[in-house]
Design an enzyme around this catalytic site. Structure first.
Site, short mmCIF file in Angstrom:
data_model
loop_
_atom_site.label_atom_id
_atom_site.label_comp_id
_atom_site.label_asym_id
_atom_site.label_seq_id
_atom_site.Cartn_x
_atom_site.Cartn_y
_atom_site.Cartn_z
N TYR A 1 0.89 -1.16 0.00
CA TYR A 1 0.00 0.00 0.00
C TYR A 1 0.93 1.21 0.00
O TYR A 1 1.87 1.26 0.80
CB TYR A 1 -0.88 0.06 1.25
CG TYR A 1 -1.77 -1.13 1.49
CD1 TYR A 1 -2.38 -1.81 0.45
CD2 TYR A 1 -2.00 -1.55 2.80
CE1 TYR A 1 -3.20 -2.90 0.70
CE2 TYR A 1 -2.84 -2.64 3.06
CZ TYR A 1 -3.43 -3.32 2.00
OH TYR A 1 -4.23 -4.40 2.25
N PHE B 1 5.04 0.38 7.01
CA PHE B 1 5.88 -0.81 6.95
C PHE B 1 6.39 -1.05 5.52
O PHE B 1 7.53 -1.46 5.33
CB PHE B 1 5.12 -2.03 7.46
CG PHE B 1 4.63 -1.86 8.87
CD1 PHE B 1 5.53 -1.92 9.92
CD2 PHE B 1 3.29 -1.62 9.14
CE1 PHE B 1 5.10 -1.76 11.23
CE2 PHE B 1 2.85 -1.44 10.44
CZ PHE B 1 3.76 -1.51 11.50
N CYS B 2 5.55 -0.77 4.53
CA CYS B 2 5.99 -0.87 3.14
C CYS B 2 7.05 0.18 2.85
O CYS B 2 8.02 -0.08 2.13
CB CYS B 2 4.80 -0.68 2.19
SG CYS B 2 3.49 -1.90 2.38
N CYS C 1 1.45 2.84 3.45
CA CYS C 1 1.74 1.95 4.58
C CYS C 1 3.14 2.22 5.12
O CYS C 1 4.12 2.14 4.36
CB CYS C 1 1.61 0.50 4.13
SG CYS C 1 2.27 -0.70 5.31
#
Length: 323
Positions: free
Chosen positions: A101, A106-107, A104
């Site tokens: 995403y 974490f991405c 996001c």
């Protein structure tokens, strides 16, 4: 209702070998010396002006830049190896695909790592409602990173595994400190983001405008997500405040930023002269909010701005390539 629940979930996530010879490394060191006048984000100069050494080839520029980044990060230990005549392996994947995403955190941790090491990667934007792009995987979260056909999951595990392949000698100067702050990113920093970016309806709408503009949504989904998601997350953020014992959103964000700056102890980066994994993780998590109101306020009211600017230059241009 299914669509709204999907947006609700998105909001929670947003709040989620070749060997080289000694002569080859000597060549990389020479390349590094040439590129040192065009470091960090200034590597873009290669893509904006004609190549004085011949015809312009974007792939070769990325390859040389990646080599220079690898050399510059390991220069001291590499010099020792060259003296000893001991070549070391480098990480040269043929195909890297990130399922993500866009907003996001974490991405974005994974992307910060790939960008810093100039590992070219393709991006597949996952629809957060239907997730048809990752139906093939048993793992139903993002990020998912495919490296030459091998699946990697969990942002912290991904960057650790990639780092081990790039630095098999474990050259980090203080692994315990790095590990401590990587844990702090996952267990504290990410939890203060949602209450801030959804602090009020105006900021929630701003956040979902960014999410839906950069995400994989149809027109109808974009409208539902923007307004329905903003409304839902405004109320969800209140519960997140309670869950993580946050009484003042901005105070918690500013406190986290100042805690990070204190951890630097007047160093350019936590890693010293160059960013380490913790630097890249903090930078990646903060990058999606930098130009939202919460990110602007954070830079204005804390000392984190100078470090963030140094990180932008160190990470440089995106290594993302078109699929």
């Amino acid at each position: 209702m299914r669509r709204i629940n999907g947006v609700h979930l998105l909001g929670r996530l947003v709040s989620g070998d070749a060997t080289t010879t000694t002569s080859t490394y000597r060549q990389l060191l020479r390349q590094s010396a040439v590129l040192r006048t065009c470091t960090g984000s200034n590597i873009r100069c290669f893509s904006q002006v004609a190549n004085p050494f011949g015809s312009y080839d974007p792939s070769s520029v990325r390859k040389v830049a990646g080599n220079a980044r690898f050399v510059s990060v390991t220069s001291s230990s590499l010099a020792e190896d060259l003296v000893n005549g001991s070549p070391r392996p480098s990480f040269v994947p043929k195909d890297v695909v990130l399922y993500q995403y866009e907003a996001c955190p974490f991405c974005n941790k994974v992307k910060a790592f790939l960008d810093y090491y100039n590992v070219p990667y393709k991006v597949v934007e996952v629809n957060p409602i239907f997730k048809k792009e990752i139906k093939w995987s048993e793992y139903k979260k993002v990020p998912i990173l495919m490296v030459d056909g091998v699946q990697m999951v969990d942002s912290t595990d991904i960057i650790h595994k990639l780092h081990q392949r790039i630095h098999p000698e474990n050259s980090a100067s203080n692994l315990e400190e790095e590990k401590k702050w990587l844990g702090w990113v996952d267990n504290h920093l990410v939890h203060v983001l949602s209450p801030n970016i959804y602090r009020n309806y105006k900021e929630a709408l701003e956040s979902f405008n960014y999410i839906t503009t950069h995400g994989n949504f149809s027109f109808a989904q974009r409208i539902i997500a923007k307004y329905g998601g903003a409304t839902a997350m405004y109320f969800v953020s209140k519960k997140l405040k309670e869950k993580h014992n946050i009484t003042d959103e901005r105070k918690a964000l500013y406190g986290a930023a100042e805690t990070w700056v204190d951890a630097l102890k007047d160093r350019q980066f936590l890693g010293g002269a160059n960013p380490n994994l913790a630097d890249l993780a903090v930078f990646g998590v903060l990058r999606p909010i930098r130009h939202l109101q919460s990110g602007k306020d954070m830079v204005e009211h804390t000392r984190v701005g100078e470090w963030y600017t140094r990180m932008e230059k160190a990470v440089g241009e995106s290594a993302r390539i078109n699929a």
